[in-house]
Design a protein around this motif. Structure first.
Motif, PDB file in Angstrom:
ATOM      1  N   GLU A  65      39.561  -0.251 -25.135  1.00  0.00           N
ATOM      2  CA  GLU A  65      40.461   0.084 -24.037  1.00  0.00           C
ATOM      3  C   GLU A  65      41.874   0.352 -24.541  1.00  0.00           C
ATOM      4  OE1 GLU A  65      39.123  -1.906 -19.978  1.00  0.00           O
ATOM      5  OE2 GLU A  65      39.402  -3.403 -21.542  1.00  0.00           O
ATOM      6  N   ARG A  66      42.348  -0.459 -25.488  1.00  0.00           N
ATOM      7  CA  ARG A  66      43.653  -0.237 -26.104  1.00  0.00           C
ATOM      8  C   ARG A  66      43.447   0.340 -27.497  1.00  0.00           C
ATOM      9  NH1 ARG A  66      48.077  -2.017 -23.865  1.00  0.00           N
ATOM     10  NH2 ARG A  66      49.178  -2.067 -25.856  1.00  0.00           N
ATOM     11  N   LEU A  67      44.297   1.278 -27.873  1.00  0.00           N
ATOM     12  CA  LEU A  67      44.157   1.914 -29.168  1.00  0.00           C
ATOM     13  C   LEU A  67      44.316   0.900 -30.296  1.00  0.00           C
ATOM     14  CD1 LEU A  67      46.193   5.212 -28.596  1.00  0.00           C
ATOM     15  CD2 LEU A  67      43.724   4.918 -28.552  1.00  0.00           C
ATOM     16  N   TYR A  68      43.807   1.257 -31.457  1.00  0.00           N
ATOM     17  CA  TYR A  68      43.918   0.384 -32.614  1.00  0.00           C
ATOM     18  C   TYR A  68      45.369   0.329 -33.094  1.00  0.00           C
ATOM     19  CZ  TYR A  68      38.833   0.775 -32.815  1.00  0.00           C
ATOM     20  OH  TYR A  68      37.495   0.738 -32.506  1.00  0.00           O
ATOM     21  N   ALA A  69      45.701  -0.792 -33.753  1.00  0.00           N
ATOM     22  CA  ALA A  69      47.021  -0.978 -34.353  1.00  0.00           C
ATOM     23  C   ALA A  69      46.897  -0.924 -35.870  1.00  0.00           C
ATOM     24  CB  ALA A  69      47.626  -2.315 -33.913  1.00  0.00           C
ATOM     25  N   ARG A  70      48.014  -0.785 -36.538  1.00  0.00           N
ATOM     26  CA  ARG A  70      47.993  -0.786 -38.000  1.00  0.00           C
ATOM     27  C   ARG A  70      47.355  -2.073 -38.519  1.00  0.00           C
ATOM     28  NH1 ARG A  70      50.422   2.847 -41.224  1.00  0.00           N
ATOM     29  NH2 ARG A  70      51.709   4.444 -40.212  1.00  0.00           N
ATOM     30  N   ASN A  71      46.541  -1.901 -39.559  1.00  0.00           N
ATOM     31  CA  ASN A  71      45.833  -2.985 -40.239  1.00  0.00           C
ATOM     32  C   ASN A  71      44.661  -3.549 -39.440  1.00  0.00           C
ATOM     33  OD1 ASN A  71      47.425  -2.976 -42.650  1.00  0.00           O
ATOM     34  ND2 ASN A  71      49.061  -4.000 -41.489  1.00  0.00           N
ATOM     35  N   ASP A  72      44.376  -2.983 -38.260  1.00  0.00           N
ATOM     36  CA  ASP A  72      43.129  -3.343 -37.580  1.00  0.00           C
ATOM     37  C   ASP A  72      41.944  -2.889 -38.435  1.00  0.00           C
ATOM     38  OD1 ASP A  72      44.199  -4.568 -35.400  1.00  0.00           O
ATOM     39  OD2 ASP A  72      43.777  -2.946 -33.976  1.00  0.00           O
ATOM     40  N   THR A  73      40.854  -3.661 -38.362  1.00  0.00           N
ATOM     41  CA  THR A  73      39.624  -3.310 -39.056  1.00  0.00           C
ATOM     42  C   THR A  73      38.609  -2.786 -38.046  1.00  0.00           C
ATOM     43  OG1 THR A  73      39.970  -4.955 -40.786  1.00  0.00           O
ATOM     44  CG2 THR A  73      37.736  -4.168 -40.475  1.00  0.00           C
ATOM     45  N   VAL A  74      37.956  -1.683 -38.385  1.00  0.00           N
ATOM     46  CA  VAL A  74      36.950  -1.069 -37.517  1.00  0.00           C
ATOM     47  C   VAL A  74      35.639  -0.970 -38.297  1.00  0.00           C
ATOM     48  CG1 VAL A  74      36.341   0.923 -36.113  1.00  0.00           C
ATOM     49  CG2 VAL A  74      38.745   0.284 -36.392  1.00  0.00           C
ATOM     50  N   ARG A  75      34.578  -1.493 -37.707  1.00  0.00           N
ATOM     51  CA  ARG A  75      33.254  -1.345 -38.311  1.00  0.00           C
ATOM     52  C   ARG A  75      32.345  -0.608 -37.339  1.00  0.00           C
ATOM     53  NH1 ARG A  75      28.419  -4.628 -38.897  1.00  0.00           N
ATOM     54  NH2 ARG A  75      29.424  -6.397 -37.873  1.00  0.00           N
ATOM     55  N   SER A  79      26.019   1.072 -41.730  1.00  0.00           N
ATOM     56  CA  SER A  79      27.351   0.798 -41.201  1.00  0.00           C
ATOM     57  C   SER A  79      28.424   1.196 -42.204  1.00  0.00           C
ATOM     58  CB  SER A  79      27.493  -0.687 -40.844  1.00  0.00           C
ATOM     59  OG  SER A  79      27.428  -1.489 -42.012  1.00  0.00           O
ATOM     60  N   ARG A  80      29.642   1.287 -41.715  1.00  0.00           N
ATOM     61  CA  ARG A  80      30.813   1.535 -42.559  1.00  0.00           C
ATOM     62  C   ARG A  80      32.008   0.849 -41.911  1.00  0.00           C
ATOM     63  NH1 ARG A  80      32.660   4.854 -46.673  1.00  0.00           N
ATOM     64  NH2 ARG A  80      30.606   5.794 -46.885  1.00  0.00           N
ATOM     65  N   THR A  81      32.899   0.329 -42.742  1.00  0.00           N
ATOM     66  CA  THR A  81      34.096  -0.371 -42.276  1.00  0.00           C
ATOM     67  C   THR A  81      35.332   0.330 -42.815  1.00  0.00           C
ATOM     68  OG1 THR A  81      32.913  -2.479 -42.233  1.00  0.00           O
ATOM     69  CG2 THR A  81      35.315  -2.582 -42.222  1.00  0.00           C
ATOM     70  N   ALA A  82      36.370   0.441 -41.986  1.00  0.00           N
ATOM     71  CA  ALA A  82      37.633   1.045 -42.403  1.00  0.00           C
ATOM     72  C   ALA A  82      38.788   0.263 -41.784  1.00  0.00           C
ATOM     73  CB  ALA A  82      37.700   2.507 -41.987  1.00  0.00           C
ATOM     74  N   ARG A  83      39.944   0.317 -42.442  1.00  0.00           N
ATOM     75  CA  ARG A  83      41.155  -0.328 -41.949  1.00  0.00           C
ATOM     76  C   ARG A  83      42.206   0.739 -41.640  1.00  0.00           C
ATOM     77  NH1 ARG A  83      42.844  -5.572 -42.355  1.00  0.00           N
ATOM     78  NH2 ARG A  83      41.170  -6.029 -43.828  1.00  0.00           N
ATOM     79  N   VAL A  84      42.990   0.494 -40.613  1.00  0.00           N
ATOM     80  CA  VAL A  84      44.030   1.449 -40.225  1.00  0.00           C
ATOM     81  C   VAL A  84      45.191   1.331 -41.213  1.00  0.00           C
ATOM     82  CG1 VAL A  84      45.495   2.316 -38.368  1.00  0.00           C
ATOM     83  CG2 VAL A  84      43.343   1.173 -37.815  1.00  0.00           C
TER      84      VAL A  84
END
Length: 316
Positions: free
Chosen positions: A235-245, A304-309
């Protein structure tokens, strides 16, 4: 009563000097309100509870480590408490090569688990067909599922965006890239995690047919279409250093339609809501005259794949 009220109010408004047209409109609105208020009736509905059924939540993957199956008992429609565990069952899986995997419930809480004997062993193997067997309450239940192929998640990137068009607050929108296999129809489910937490709103139940939403898209063998690639945003956009998998799971055609119906039922509400309906199941009682079960059995290959902002992952 309404006639007396109307006469009293009419004399009062005449004394005040209200114009006739204004008096008529006011009286009509007031009397309509009184009429509706007088029609209020409290209905104490007593719903039949019906028989208790076995409910099966069996989603097994080719991931390393423990696999779990949850068994519970169905509850009355208006009961909001936790589901009652279905304990004392015998649960097992057999694959097409005759290998058997027994699931036990050591904590007596309805969670039946299988643990590999070696760190590199897995229950699930792509292309294999699995049969689930459950003995519970003097009944025998069975179900069959095939573990289909699944492509790898190629990459995840981020783009800076405004939180909304009229706000100066900014965040980052994620987009992932996957290419569908060419050939036979493929069915997938997408899951995504923000900082390790599964995003689990009704809109986050994402299913994919080939590289689109349905067979009408003619997307066999293509890159997933953009709405699906961008469906991994909360619902809220990602922030810097958030992790997304991002996880992509292969599913069967039956599971694809089960999840579609499940999404319809859990988001069914509002002015145009339809009467609730039972979601179909692939759990079958061997005794056709015995009690039916609910739930679903799925075997799924997962990539799966994981990335950080971070700066290097942000695209213009």
């Amino acid at each position: 009563m309404q006639s007396n009220t109307q006469n009293i109010l009419g004399r009062l408004m005449t004394q005040i000097g209200w114009p006739q047209k204004r008096r008529s409109a006011y009286l009509l609105a007031l009397l309509s309100t009184l009429t509706l208020a007088g029609c209020e009736t409290v209905i104490d509905a007593k719903l039949d509870q019906g028989p208790t059924q076995l409910s099966v939540d069996a989603w097994l993957t080719d991931a390393l480590g423990e696999q779990r199956i949850r068994l519970t008992q169905t509850a009355p429609y208006l009961q909001n408490g936790a589901a009652t565990p279905a304990t004392g069952a015998r649960v097992g899986i057999r694959d097409g090569k005759g290998r058997t995997y027994l699931f036990t419930d050591p904590d007596n809480d309805g969670f039946y688990s299988w643990r590999p004997t070696s760190p590199t062993d897995t229950l699930g193997r792509i292309g294999e067909t699995y049969t689930l067997g459950i003995e519970y309450g003097g009944q025998q239940y069975v179900s069959v599922s095939r573990m289909n192929r699944v492509p790898a998640v190629d990459s995840i990137v981020f783009r800076e965006e405004k939180v909304n068009p009229i706000s100066e607050e900014r965040g980052f929108q994620a987009e992932f890239y996957v290419k569908d296999f060419p050939g036979a129809p493929d069915y997938y489910r997408i899951r995504f995690f923000r900082n390790g937490q599964l995003q689990n709103r009704p809109n986050d139940l994402i299913t994919v047919y080939d590289a689109g939403f349905s067979s009408n898209g003619n997307t066999d063998g293509l890159l997933f279409i953009r709405p699906i690639r961008q469906s991994i945003n909360p619902e809220r956009l990602y922030a810097r250093n958030d992790t997304v998998r991002v996880e992509i799971q292969s599913i069967t055609p039956e599971a694809f339609f089960f999840l579609a119906e499940l999404r319809t039922q859990i988001s069914n509400g509002g002015l145009f809501a339809t009467p609730p309906a039972n979601v179909p199941t692939n759990i079958r009682n061997v005794n056709t005259n015995g009690p039916a079960a609910t739930g679903f059995f799925v075997t799924s290959a997962v990539r799966s794949r994981t990335a950080r902002v971070t700066d290097e992952m942000i695209r213009k």
